[in-house]
Design a protein around this motif. Structure first.
Motif, short mmCIF file in Angstrom:
data_model
loop_
_atom_site.label_atom_id
_atom_site.label_comp_id
_atom_site.label_asym_id
_atom_site.label_seq_id
_atom_site.Cartn_x
_atom_site.Cartn_y
_atom_site.Cartn_z
N ALA A 82 3.46 11.66 2.81
CA ALA A 82 3.70 12.32 1.52
C ALA A 82 5.18 12.49 1.18
N PRO A 83 6.03 12.94 2.10
CA PRO A 83 7.45 13.11 1.74
C PRO A 83 8.11 11.78 1.35
N GLU A 84 7.75 10.70 2.06
CA GLU A 84 8.33 9.40 1.73
C GLU A 84 7.75 8.88 0.42
N ARG A 85 6.44 9.04 0.23
CA ARG A 85 5.80 8.56 -1.00
C ARG A 85 6.42 9.21 -2.22
N ALA A 86 6.82 10.44 -2.10
CA ALA A 86 7.37 11.18 -3.24
C ALA A 86 8.71 10.63 -3.70
N ARG A 87 9.36 9.84 -2.85
CA ARG A 87 10.68 9.30 -3.23
C ARG A 87 10.57 8.13 -4.21
N GLU A 97 0.84 -1.20 0.00
CA GLU A 97 0.00 0.00 0.00
C GLU A 97 0.88 1.26 0.00
N PRO A 98 1.66 1.47 -1.04
CA PRO A 98 2.57 2.63 -1.03
C PRO A 98 1.85 3.96 -0.97
N TRP A 99 0.59 4.01 -1.40
CA TRP A 99 -0.15 5.27 -1.35
C TRP A 99 -0.46 5.72 0.07
N LYS A 100 -0.27 4.84 1.05
CA LYS A 100 -0.52 5.20 2.45
C LYS A 100 0.72 5.77 3.14
N LEU A 101 1.84 5.79 2.44
CA LEU A 101 3.05 6.34 3.05
C LEU A 101 2.89 7.85 3.27
#
Length: 458
Positions: free
Chosen positions: A428-433, A422-426
């Protein structure tokens, strides 16, 4: 000197080969023949991965026959025309071949029988060469086939398959019959980088290694995506480099829950073959129509492209699709998830998915591919046609540590554990990586759309 022809099709082996043994027992010499039929390529079924694997199989078969004093004769063109041409060249009195179940195989058999008969020659078709039991061997009262697996399995399990035959010690081939050169794998373009090696020798090695390491635990581990503990024998069963009847005998001799689970999978294969034999139109038409009005148009086309490329935003689905692209093979649990996502979450016609699989799968055959797709789409033999597999829950269940996803979706390698599903739940700053797309559709939206389409919305 009497001469018989053995026409090899999807039975590229010398062990447990009834047509070959029958021809050897009835004739002084045999012509082991394989025909590259132009009709298969014209129909779009000569996919690069299967052509490459086929080249391995034919090379290995030729070597096995040469070890026994014979050789493989290869021709190209219409199977009927080439068999009759060879029969005329060597004055063969009969032709032996394995029975098939597809519309193409049945038509090929009928044409060949008629053409040979007109020349005073006989066609002998052998059952239970590419399946454990012949289609139609077990049937329910008043019907020509079983439409549900469980009762079929019960009846199938009560019938013992024929005993396996040893490979012949010698094969005598007429010296003057001409053959084309064998196709080399290197000459085939568009082959998946990780495609496995074909041939009976490789198949039997695989059986021995997997039997020793994984058979006992197969019942518990066959759905383990990361563990990769499935047999990977499906390509060899598709090309007939292994005998399904021999595998059942060996598994039952070994015994145990793992062996029983493996036999059940071989029964599923027989089940699909008996359905297709009775209903040839199931290759292209719904076995049990649900009156679907599948999505099309630009949005659907974009989602189909994302599915094929492994960029749907659902990591376990994308991992499965990338495995398919790289290996020409996919873990069975991955196949279920990929098919459910396309047909139930995206609500796209199963035939689009089945065609894509046939374009890439080295084990892609009509019976298993089409009917498994229909089963997942709810238009086939599944008694629960509206079931939907949740890729997030399934990923966490069958890839709990995320190792399978990270293997095939390396851009998510930095996400530890089950969070990779579920990467969309990370945050926001981490998801952007991570260079990885957001889901093409939410699971809730896909489920609601499917239920409305099937008339099951509240």
């Amino acid at each position: 000197m009497t001469v018989a022809i053995v026409l090899f099709t999807a039975d590229l082996r010398v062990h447990d080969h009834p047509p070959l043994r029958a021809a050897l027992s009835s004739s002084d010499e045999v012509v082991p023949l394989f025909v590259h039929d132009a009709a298969i390529e014209a129909a779009g079924f000569a996919a690069p991965n299967r052509r490459a694997f086929l080249s391995d199989c034919l090379t290995d078969l030729d070597e096995a026959l040469r070890d026994r004093g014979g050789r493989l004769v290869v021709r190209s063109g219409s199977t009927t025309e080439e068999v009759c041409r060879v029969a005329g060249e060597v004055d063969a009195h009969e032709v032996h071949m394995a029975a098939g179940v597809s519309r193409f195989a049945l038509l090929r058999e009928a044409r060949l029988r008629q053409a040979l008969a007109s020349a005073g020659r006989r066609l002998r078709v052998h059952d239970a060469v590419t399946t454990v039991l012949p289609p139609g061997e077990v049937t329910p009262a008043g019907r020509d086939h079983f439409a549900v697996f469980t009762p079929y399995f019960r009846r199938w399990s009560q019938v013992f398959p024929r005993s396996p035959l040893a490979a012949p010690g010698a094969v005598r081939v007429p010296s003057d019959v001409a053959s084309e050169d064998l196709l080399s794998r290197r000459s085939v373009t568009g082959v998946s980088e990780g495609l496995a090696t074909g041939g009976e020798t490789e198949g039997r090695k695989r059986v021995t290694a997997w039997w020793r390491a994984c058979l006992a635990a197969y019942e518990d581990r066959h759905d383990d995506l990361a563990g990769d503990a499935t047999s990977r024998l499906s390509p060899h069963l598709h090309f007939g480099t292994l005998s399904p009847a021999e595998l059942v005998h060996r598994a039952r001799k070994a015994g145990g829950a793992g062996a029983e689970a493996f036999v059940r999978q071989l029964c599923w294969r027989d089940f699909h073959h008996q359905v297709l034999a009775a209903r040839p139109t199931a290759a292209v038409a719904d076995y049990r129509p649900q009156h679907d009005r599948w999505r099309s148009g630009r949005a659907a086309s974009q989602e189909i492209a994302a599915w094929k490329e492994g960029r749907t935003g659902y990591p376990v689905v994308d991992a499965a699709m990338r495995q398919l692209s790289h290996e020409g093979w996919m873990h069975n649990r991955g196949r279920l998830l990929a098919a459910s996502f396309l047909t139930k979450t995206l609500y796209v016609d199963w035939r689009i998915g089945a065609r894509h699989f046939l374009d890439l799968l080295v084990d892609g055959d009509i019976a298993n591919n089409q009917l498994n797709w229909q089963w997942m789409a709810g238009t086939g033999t599944d008694s629960r046609p509206n079931r939907v597999l949740n890729p997030v829950l399934q990923g966490k269940r069958y890839d709990p540590d995320g190792a399978y996803v990270r293997r095939w979706v390396p851009e998510l390698d930095g996400i530890a554990g089950a969070a990779v599903h579920e990467p969309w739940k990370l945050p926001a700053p981490e998801r952007a990586r991570y260079d990885y797309p957001d889901p093409v559709v939410s699971l809730a939206e896909g489920r609601d759309r499917f239920q409305r389409a099937r008339g099951r919305a509240d």
